[in-house]
Design a protein around this motif. Structure first.
Motif, PDB file in Angstrom:
ATOM      1  N   LEU A  85      -2.065  57.255  33.199  1.00  0.00           N
ATOM      2  CA  LEU A  85      -0.992  56.516  31.859  1.00  0.00           C
ATOM      3  C   LEU A  85      -1.610  55.844  30.832  1.00  0.00           C
ATOM      4  O   LEU A  85      -2.714  56.871  30.428  1.00  0.00           O
ATOM      5  CB  LEU A  85      -1.153  55.500  33.231  1.00  0.00           C
ATOM      6  N   TYR A  86      -0.914  55.643  30.045  1.00  0.00           N
ATOM      7  CA  TYR A  86      -0.576  56.026  28.394  1.00  0.00           C
ATOM      8  C   TYR A  86      -0.294  55.386  27.561  1.00  0.00           C
ATOM      9  O   TYR A  86       0.962  54.813  27.337  1.00  0.00           O
ATOM     10  CB  TYR A  86      -0.201  57.616  27.936  1.00  0.00           C
ATOM     11  N   GLY A  87      -1.230  54.620  27.746  1.00  0.00           N
ATOM     12  CA  GLY A  87      -1.022  53.385  26.674  1.00  0.00           C
ATOM     13  C   GLY A  87       0.356  53.121  25.191  1.00  0.00           C
ATOM     14  O   GLY A  87      -0.490  53.995  23.800  1.00  0.00           O
ATOM     15  N   VAL A  88       1.340  52.678  25.046  1.00  0.00           N
ATOM     16  CA  VAL A  88       1.951  53.304  23.949  1.00  0.00           C
ATOM     17  C   VAL A  88       1.824  51.260  22.842  1.00  0.00           C
ATOM     18  O   VAL A  88       3.080  50.542  23.842  1.00  0.00           O
ATOM     19  CB  VAL A  88       3.274  52.998  23.556  1.00  0.00           C
ATOM     20  N   PRO A  89       1.133  50.534  22.299  1.00  0.00           N
ATOM     21  CA  PRO A  89       1.418  49.249  21.999  1.00  0.00           C
ATOM     22  C   PRO A  89       2.111  49.737  20.217  1.00  0.00           C
ATOM     23  O   PRO A  89       2.063  50.968  19.644  1.00  0.00           O
ATOM     24  CB  PRO A  89      -0.190  48.983  21.876  1.00  0.00           C
TER      25      PRO A  89
ATOM     26  N   GLY B 203     -10.196  52.650  38.255  1.00  0.00           N
ATOM     27  CA  GLY B 203     -10.390  53.613  38.440  1.00  0.00           C
ATOM     28  C   GLY B 203      -9.003  54.083  38.178  1.00  0.00           C
ATOM     29  O   GLY B 203      -8.826  55.471  38.214  1.00  0.00           O
ATOM     30  N   VAL B 204      -8.246  53.524  37.239  1.00  0.00           N
ATOM     31  CA  VAL B 204      -7.204  54.532  36.751  1.00  0.00           C
ATOM     32  C   VAL B 204      -7.588  54.947  35.186  1.00  0.00           C
ATOM     33  O   VAL B 204      -8.180  54.005  34.345  1.00  0.00           O
ATOM     34  CB  VAL B 204      -5.885  53.698  36.401  1.00  0.00           C
ATOM     35  N   ARG B 205      -7.031  56.485  34.687  1.00  0.00           N
ATOM     36  CA  ARG B 205      -7.358  56.869  33.900  1.00  0.00           C
ATOM     37  C   ARG B 205      -6.200  56.358  32.775  1.00  0.00           C
ATOM     38  O   ARG B 205      -5.394  57.051  32.658  1.00  0.00           O
ATOM     39  CB  ARG B 205      -7.691  58.700  34.236  1.00  0.00           C
ATOM     40  N   VAL B 206      -6.893  55.894  31.687  1.00  0.00           N
ATOM     41  CA  VAL B 206      -5.769  55.500  30.804  1.00  0.00           C
ATOM     42  C   VAL B 206      -6.214  55.964  29.495  1.00  0.00           C
ATOM     43  O   VAL B 206      -7.492  55.913  29.313  1.00  0.00           O
ATOM     44  CB  VAL B 206      -5.718  53.370  30.129  1.00  0.00           C
ATOM     45  N   ASP B 207      -5.705  56.235  29.063  1.00  0.00           N
ATOM     46  CA  ASP B 207      -5.264  56.430  27.030  1.00  0.00           C
ATOM     47  C   ASP B 207      -4.633  56.199  26.216  1.00  0.00           C
ATOM     48  O   ASP B 207      -3.365  54.963  26.828  1.00  0.00           O
ATOM     49  CB  ASP B 207      -5.450  58.036  27.129  1.00  0.00           C
ATOM     50  N   LEU B 208      -5.338  55.705  25.141  1.00  0.00           N
ATOM     51  CA  LEU B 208      -4.410  55.021  23.980  1.00  0.00           C
ATOM     52  C   LEU B 208      -3.509  55.610  23.251  1.00  0.00           C
ATOM     53  O   LEU B 208      -3.975  56.331  22.487  1.00  0.00           O
ATOM     54  CB  LEU B 208      -4.698  53.118  23.828  1.00  0.00           C
ATOM     55  N   ALA B 209      -2.401  54.845  23.018  1.00  0.00           N
ATOM     56  CA  ALA B 209      -2.115  55.713  21.172  1.00  0.00           C
ATOM     57  C   ALA B 209      -1.882  54.957  19.630  1.00  0.00           C
ATOM     58  O   ALA B 209      -2.057  53.250  20.105  1.00  0.00           O
ATOM     59  CB  ALA B 209      -0.314  55.450  20.864  1.00  0.00           C
ATOM     60  N   TYR B 210      -3.575  55.537  19.489  1.00  0.00           N
ATOM     61  CA  TYR B 210      -4.446  54.770  18.380  1.00  0.00           C
ATOM     62  C   TYR B 210      -4.016  55.508  16.796  1.00  0.00           C
ATOM     63  O   TYR B 210      -3.177  56.041  16.586  1.00  0.00           O
ATOM     64  CB  TYR B 210      -5.702  55.422  18.442  1.00  0.00           C
ATOM     65  N   GLY B 211      -4.517  54.588  15.827  1.00  0.00           N
ATOM     66  CA  GLY B 211      -3.724  54.839  14.378  1.00  0.00           C
ATOM     67  C   GLY B 211      -2.417  54.132  13.996  1.00  0.00           C
ATOM     68  O   GLY B 211      -1.900  54.622  13.126  1.00  0.00           O
ATOM     69  N   GLY B 212      -2.106  53.592  15.549  1.00  0.00           N
ATOM     70  CA  GLY B 212      -0.166  52.884  14.618  1.00  0.00           C
ATOM     71  C   GLY B 212       0.865  53.854  14.823  1.00  0.00           C
ATOM     72  O   GLY B 212       1.698  53.840  13.923  1.00  0.00           O
ATOM     73  N   LYS B 213       0.334  54.418  15.352  1.00  0.00           N
ATOM     74  CA  LYS B 213       1.685  55.817  15.920  1.00  0.00           C
ATOM     75  C   LYS B 213       2.982  54.726  16.049  1.00  0.00           C
ATOM     76  O   LYS B 213       2.771  53.780  16.473  1.00  0.00           O
ATOM     77  CB  LYS B 213       1.206  56.591  16.813  1.00  0.00           C
TER      78      LYS B 213
ATOM     79  N   ALA C  19       4.113  56.395  31.209  1.00  0.00           N
ATOM     80  CA  ALA C  19       3.443  55.615  29.811  1.00  0.00           C
ATOM     81  C   ALA C  19       3.829  54.469  30.259  1.00  0.00           C
ATOM     82  O   ALA C  19       4.410  53.976  30.894  1.00  0.00           O
ATOM     83  CB  ALA C  19       4.720  55.867  28.901  1.00  0.00           C
ATOM     84  N   LEU C  20       3.044  52.865  29.440  1.00  0.00           N
ATOM     85  CA  LEU C  20       2.866  51.563  29.540  1.00  0.00           C
ATOM     86  C   LEU C  20       3.294  51.218  28.221  1.00  0.00           C
ATOM     87  O   LEU C  20       2.417  51.327  26.847  1.00  0.00           O
ATOM     88  CB  LEU C  20       2.069  50.761  30.010  1.00  0.00           C
ATOM     89  N   VAL C  21       4.498  50.753  27.802  1.00  0.00           N
ATOM     90  CA  VAL C  21       4.994  50.514  26.608  1.00  0.00           C
ATOM     91  C   VAL C  21       4.679  49.058  26.104  1.00  0.00           C
ATOM     92  O   VAL C  21       4.737  48.189  27.103  1.00  0.00           O
ATOM     93  CB  VAL C  21       6.708  50.716  26.320  1.00  0.00           C
ATOM     94  N   LEU C  22       4.280  48.371  25.321  1.00  0.00           N
ATOM     95  CA  LEU C  22       4.180  47.194  24.686  1.00  0.00           C
ATOM     96  C   LEU C  22       5.038  46.490  23.316  1.00  0.00           C
ATOM     97  O   LEU C  22       3.747  46.924  22.817  1.00  0.00           O
ATOM     98  CB  LEU C  22       3.342  46.202  25.351  1.00  0.00           C
TER      99      LEU C  22
END
Length: 421
Positions: A328-332, A352-362, A379-382
């Motif tokens: 899962l890729y988090g999109v804040p 146990g879920v592999r999670v990465d996030l969009a860093y750097g204010g994309k 993708a998890l958009v918030l």
């Protein structure tokens, strides 16, 4: 400014290709674990004498290929060129041979040989190895071979074969040695090869040069001079392999490149790799522990090349290992959303879920491109409005389907979605 490059002859594995490397290594080690082998972590360097005595001074490994140097205390140490001698040293030093036998161990990691770099032949090579020490049982020889074969097959390989032979025992080897040495002395060999023959004549049969191979084509073969007990051992190994469903090819000219092998010897070959066709091999080494100062206990093991096995997978067009870095890729979208997603990411990782996030204010567009590149399924958009509504948007990146889910209980919702994917 000066730039740096990796040392010559050393392969590097990095995402996404490193996923295939890990898949190969894990498949080979998993086969050993399921057969009851325990893990041993070995030193990267040892006393030089350990390898000189254990591997054999007549071998190319010892005479030409070892990385040997004096440490700051003036001691001669060598980067490990193979694993068996180090395992035997560890078993003796730590008294493992005083307990339940056989001692069954596996290991993996980097080994070092100074060779001319080419495809499949590296100065830092990666191997998986197993050693079963303390019991002279043909069924154990067959088990070791079957473990390697199973590891290859779990990767989907079908183009490999195992060459099998016997190098005899202490009773028949001296007599065979004299016959072979007499034969070699009658040939017009170069001085270096003649000297190698005097130390260990069987090493000449392992010479890869075409002109030497032609000269030794009619050399006497060990399998034709086995004692009754050595032949019985060999026949029993073959029968156990048949019972295990492991096909093999008898190759009476098979000679491994290390001096310690006796009785059963084998090599796994993949012909699509050209001159570097050997992807693994091993055998029994009945006198090695005593040679290194331990008890008179036998052993059998193998070393499998992770690098070459990966090349074999590629040669067969196998897609091994998932290149996805995360599930899962988090999109804040916004600072408040980032704070909440950072917290949720921690909880999901703990579950146990592999999670990465969009860093750097994309922005949304750039973050979604990053999500696609990550290989994530979701993708998890918030965003700020989502926060106010108490929900997040879960998008299935393979189908494009998107749905809202409550922030309260988000971990359970995501776990359910990942499990169903």
């Amino acid at each position: 400014m000066t730039t740096f490059t990796a040392p010559k002859g050393i392969p590097e594995y990095f995402p996404p290709n490193s996923a295939a490397f890990l898949a190969v290594r894990d498949a080979l080690t998993d086969a050993a674990r399921r057969a009851g082998y325990g893990y041993v972590e070995l030193p990267l360097f040892e006393d030089t004498t350990l390898f000189a005595r254990g591997v054999g001074e007549s071998t190319d490994v010892v005479s030409k290929e070892m990385y040997t140097f004096a440490d700051r205390g003036g001691r001669s140490v060598t980067l490990r060129p193979e694993g068996t001698a180090g395992v035997i040293r560890s078993v003796i030093e730590n008294g493992l041979d005083r307990g339940q036998l056989p001692v069954k161990l596996y290991y993996h990691g980097a080994f070092f040989r100074y060779e001319r770099p080419q495809a499949g032949r590296y100065r830092q090579l990666q191997q998986v190895g197993v050693e079963a020490i303390g019991v002279d049982d043909p069924a154990l020889d067959a088990e070791v071979i079957a473990i390697a074969d199973e590891g290859y097959r779990r990767l989907g390989l079908t183009g490999h074969r195992v060459d099998l032979s016997s190098l005899g025992d202490d009773t028949c080897r001296p007599q065979y040695r004299e016959r072979l040495l007499a034969f070699l002395r009658s040939l017009s060999l170069d001085e270096d090869t003649r000297e190698r023959a005097e130390i260990n004549p069987m090493r000449v049969l392992d010479d890869k040069r075409p002109e030497v191979r032609e000269l030794v084509a009619d050399a006497p073969l060990m399998v034709d001079h086995l004692t009754d007990s050595a032949r019985e051992h060999y026949e029993s190994v073959k029968q156990h392999l048949r019972d295990l469903g492991v096909a093999f090819n008898e190759n009476p000219r098979l000679v491994r490149g290390l001096d310690y092998y006796t009785k059963t010897t084998f090599e796994f070959v993949h012909d699509e790799l050209g001159s570097q066709s050997g992807i693994g091999g091993g055998g029994r080494y009945d006198g090695l522990m005593a040679e290194l100062g331990g008890q008179e206990l036998s052993g059998v093991g193998f070393g499998l090349g992770v690098d070459r096995t990966l090349l074999a997978c590629r040669a067969e067009g196998l897609d091994v290992g998932s290149a996805a870095r995360c599930d899962l890729y988090g999109v804040p979208l916004g600072d408040a959303a980032k704070r909440r997603l950072v917290r949720e990411a921690g909880a999901l990782r703990a579950a146990g879920v592999r999670v990465d996030l969009a860093y750097g204010g994309k922005g949304l567009k750039g973050a979604m491109k990053a999500a696609d590149r990550s290989g994530a399924r979701f993708a998890l958009v918030l965003g700020e409005r989502d926060l106010e509504a108490g929900e997040a948007q879960l998008k299935d990146l393979s189908t494009g389907e998107q749905r809202s889910m409550p922030l309260d209980g988000l971990v359970d919702e995501v776990l359910s979605a990942v499990a169903k994917a």
